[in-house]
Enzyme design. Structure first.
Site, PDB file in Angstrom:
ATOM      1  N   GLY A  63      20.522  45.972  19.389  1.00 56.22           N
ATOM      2  CA  GLY A  63      19.556  46.270  20.441  1.00 56.22           C
ATOM      3  C   GLY A  63      18.318  46.810  19.756  1.00 56.22           C
TER       4      GLY A  63
ATOM      5  N   GLY B  96      16.372  49.147  18.209  1.00 55.97           N
ATOM      6  CA  GLY B  96      16.649  50.502  17.732  1.00 55.97           C
ATOM      7  C   GLY B  96      15.388  51.315  17.477  1.00 55.97           C
ATOM      8  N   ARG B  97      14.271  50.596  17.364  1.00 54.66           N
ATOM      9  CA  ARG B  97      13.009  51.319  17.164  1.00 54.66           C
ATOM     10  C   ARG B  97      11.849  50.589  17.847  1.00 54.66           C
ATOM     11  NH1 ARG B  97      11.130  50.285  10.917  1.00 54.66           N
ATOM     12  NH2 ARG B  97      11.961  48.193  10.666  1.00 54.66           N
TER      13      ARG B  97
ATOM     14  N   GLY C  45      14.385  55.510  14.339  1.00 58.37           N
ATOM     15  CA  GLY C  45      13.459  54.941  15.321  1.00 58.37           C
ATOM     16  C   GLY C  45      12.038  54.765  14.798  1.00 58.37           C
TER      17      GLY C  45
ATOM     18  N   ASP D   4      19.960  37.686  15.286  1.00 55.66           N
ATOM     19  CA  ASP D   4      19.133  38.567  16.126  1.00 55.66           C
ATOM     20  C   ASP D   4      17.648  38.436  15.770  1.00 55.66           C
ATOM     21  OD1 ASP D   4      20.542  39.900  13.850  1.00 55.66           O
ATOM     22  OD2 ASP D   4      19.003  41.398  14.145  1.00 55.66           O
TER      23      ASP D   4
HETATM   24  P1  AMP Z   1      15.886  44.151  11.506  1.00 50.48           P
HETATM   25  O1  AMP Z   1      16.531  43.987  10.159  1.00 50.48           O
HETATM   26  O2  AMP Z   1      14.506  44.709  11.451  1.00 50.48           O
HETATM   27  O3  AMP Z   1      15.970  42.931  12.329  1.00 50.48           O
HETATM   28  O4  AMP Z   1      16.730  45.294  12.250  1.00 50.48           O
HETATM   29  C1  AMP Z   1      18.090  45.170  12.569  1.00 50.48           C
HETATM   30  C2  AMP Z   1      18.474  46.190  13.611  1.00 50.48           C
HETATM   31  O5  AMP Z   1      18.306  47.527  13.105  1.00 50.48           O
HETATM   32  C3  AMP Z   1      17.649  46.128  14.872  1.00 50.48           C
HETATM   33  O6  AMP Z   1      18.504  46.329  15.957  1.00 50.48           O
HETATM   34  C4  AMP Z   1      16.664  47.262  14.716  1.00 50.48           C
HETATM   35  O7  AMP Z   1      16.227  47.745  15.954  1.00 50.48           O
HETATM   36  C5  AMP Z   1      17.491  48.275  13.958  1.00 50.48           C
HETATM   37  N1  AMP Z   1      16.659  49.198  13.159  1.00 50.48           N
HETATM   38  C6  AMP Z   1      15.953  48.910  12.052  1.00 50.48           C
HETATM   39  N2  AMP Z   1      15.336  49.991  11.571  1.00 50.48           N
HETATM   40  C7  AMP Z   1      15.620  51.016  12.407  1.00 50.48           C
HETATM   41  C8  AMP Z   1      15.271  52.393  12.470  1.00 50.48           C
HETATM   42  N3  AMP Z   1      14.490  52.970  11.552  1.00 50.48           N
HETATM   43  N4  AMP Z   1      15.761  53.122  13.491  1.00 50.48           N
HETATM   44  C9  AMP Z   1      16.559  52.575  14.423  1.00 50.48           C
HETATM   45  N5  AMP Z   1      16.929  51.294  14.408  1.00 50.48           N
HETATM   46  C10 AMP Z   1      16.476  50.510  13.433  1.00 50.48           C
HETATM   47 MG    MG Z   2      15.192  42.287  14.002  1.00 47.38          MG
END
Ligand code: AMP
Ligand code: MG
Length: 464
Positions: free
Chosen positions: A79, A81-82, A114, A239
């Site tokens: 979901g 996350g940030r 976040g 995702d």
């Molecule tokens: P990504 O690799 O950017 O596609 O991120 C994968 C998942 O990790 C997604 O659900 C993001 O929302 C979550 N995410 C990445 N960085 C953070 C963060 N600093 N805080 C919270 N969630 C994160």
């Molecule tokens: Mg992503």
């Protein structure tokens, strides 16, 4: 005009999202803003001050979307996350998600903070800008806003929020989430996505298998376009695969310089799962996961899994057709066929390990690039063969960029901001990338690949 929101996602089942509030940002500071995009969205500068862009003055309640995904092959419930969607902005009949990335914690943050660092949000701003100017279908970045807080990753730097604009943030992984957590909603959700992204299917009373077909087509077009410009996405988890064929989530991405299909820059991609040359088989694998997510529709509607498998079986042929058409343009071949000759060019690239971008500029106009790889008999032979059937200048100029974001220049620009608070190199790079097909060589550093030692060691990072 300020944003004109009408957020249809909130009319879907409440399991699909959470209502959220962006973190407090006391002194938001706009570092860069894309005024061309602002105009494309029908927004005026006055309506887009830092407070609004940072989500500190809300027009309605933002949401974080729930989704799942296969991350490096492993299924996970995820979901935003940030990230938070401020709303769906409507302009001239088009709908755009306005999303803040780095806006604070959400119910999906797991152990994450976040936050986002300023260098990673500037990086995403630059890559998405470059991709859009390269004529790739992509998310766009409206602004980067720096915050007062310090965010620690590999180093400590200021935090930032990126304002990201997409047709939507719906992904293969959103379907995987619905199939797993709300399968009763799958048909309604699929109809919603068809209405939003593939309305022509509804008008013709088409079926779900044709929806799958349309998603497959837009994804093939997206990945073939990556291969055209030498882009390596870096994290093709399901995702991060848009349902509308938009490239997005510019994390550990980079452009390949020296041609090698095994090129990987991402620090965590130890086995090269998302290497340049693996993007095609990974897309196919991801589409298989997407087809599985549609499986509940096989009991809820007339769709059968055999039909989906039939479409998956077409993948190789359709990808090849799109790929060779693209390569013919890169080589200025104005006819069908010539696959063998295209393979010969690829073989030359593999053997010579020459700069991918510059090879096509040199084929078009010999003497453009000073590189010993182009002073060989093998290259001349190749060029002579191509001259007999291709090298049409007009086709080549449209397909072959002169300027891509060269990784060492991107890093220099980011470093200059982090060290000296100076954005001039960053802005200079943006100005070059604004016209990547500029027909005249400015014979500048912007055309130069990095030193090979730099490129070999270059590493990019996730979740920064
Ligand atoms: P990504 O690799 O950017 O596609 O991120 C994968 C998942 O990790 C997604 O659900 C993001 O929302 C979550 N995410 C990445 N960085 C953070 C963060 N600093 N805080 C919270 N969630 C994160
Ligand atoms: Mg992503």
């Amino acid at each position: 005009m300020a944003f004109s929101f009408e957020t249809t996602y909130k009319e879907l089942d409440s399991k699909l999202y959470s209502r959220v509030t962006p973190k407090r940002i006391p002194n938001p500071d706009i570092l860069v803003r894309n005024d061309e995009l602002r105009a494309d969205l029908g927004l005026d500068a006055a309506g887009l001050n830092a407070t609004i862009l940072a989500g500190q003055e809300l027009l309605e309640e933002p949401i974080a979307q729930a989704y799942a995904g296969h991350q490096y092959g492993r299924f996970t419930i995820l979901g935003d996350g940030r990230a938070m969607i401020l709303g769906e902005h409507i302009y001239e009949g088009d709908r755009y998600d306005i999303q803040l990335k780095g806006a604070g914690r959400t119910p999906y943050s797991r152990s994450g903070d976040g936050n986002a660092t300023v260098s990673s949000m500037l990086r995403e701003y630059l890559y998405s800008y470059a991709m859009q100017k390269l004529n790739s279908k992509t998310s766009r970045s409206l602004a980067v806003i720096e915050t007062d807080e310090a965010v620690t990753r590999r180093r400590t730097e200021p935090g930032a929020v990126l304002v990201r604009v997409m047709n939507s943030h719906i992904r293969y992984g959103t379907f995987q989430y619905v199939a797993n957590k709300a399968s009763d909603e799958l048909q309604r959700f699929t109809d919603y996505v068809i209405d939003r992204h593939y309305p022509a299917l509804h008008e013709k009373n088409r079926t779900y298998v044709e929806f799958f077909d349309a998603v497959m087509q837009s994804s093939i077009e997206m990945v073939v376009d990556w291969l055209r410009v030498g882009f390596i996405h870096g994290v093709m988890n399901t995702d991060n695969m848009s349902i509308d064929g938009e490239t997005f989530d510019y994390g550990p991405c980079a452009f390949m310089n020296y041609y090698d299909e095994e090129t990987v820059f991402s620090s965590i991609d130890k086995h090269g799962r998302y290497a340049f040359g693996n993007q095609r088989p990974i897309l196919q694998w991801n589409l298989e996961r997407f087809a599985e997510a549609l499986q509940p529709l096989c009991t809820q509607s007339a769709l059968t899994y055999d039909e989906l498998e039939g479409k998956l079986d077409e993948f190789e042929e359709r990808f090849d057709a799109q790929y060779y058409t693209m390569m013919r343009k890169k080589l200025g071949i104005n006819s069908d066929g010539e696959e063998e000759l295209i393979e010969e060019c690829l073989e030359w690239l593999r053997k010579s390990n020459a700069d991918y971008t510059n090879t096509f500029l040199e084929l078009e106009t010999p003497g453009t690039v000073d590189d010993p790889a182009f002073a060989t008999a093998a290259f001349e032979q190749l060029r002579n063969k191509l001259a007999a059937v291709g090298l049409n200048e007009e086709l080549m100029q449209e397909a072959n960029p002169r300027y891509i974001p060269r990784n060492y220049l991107v890093e220099e620009a980011l470093e200059e901001y982090l060290e000296a608070g100076d954005l001039s190199k960053f802005k200079e790079l943006l100005a070059v990338l604004e016209n990547p097909y500029a027909s005249k060589s400015t014979d500048s550093q912007f055309q130069q690949p990095p030193p090979r030692e730099f490129d070999a060691k270059y590493t990019t990072y996730c979740n920064t």
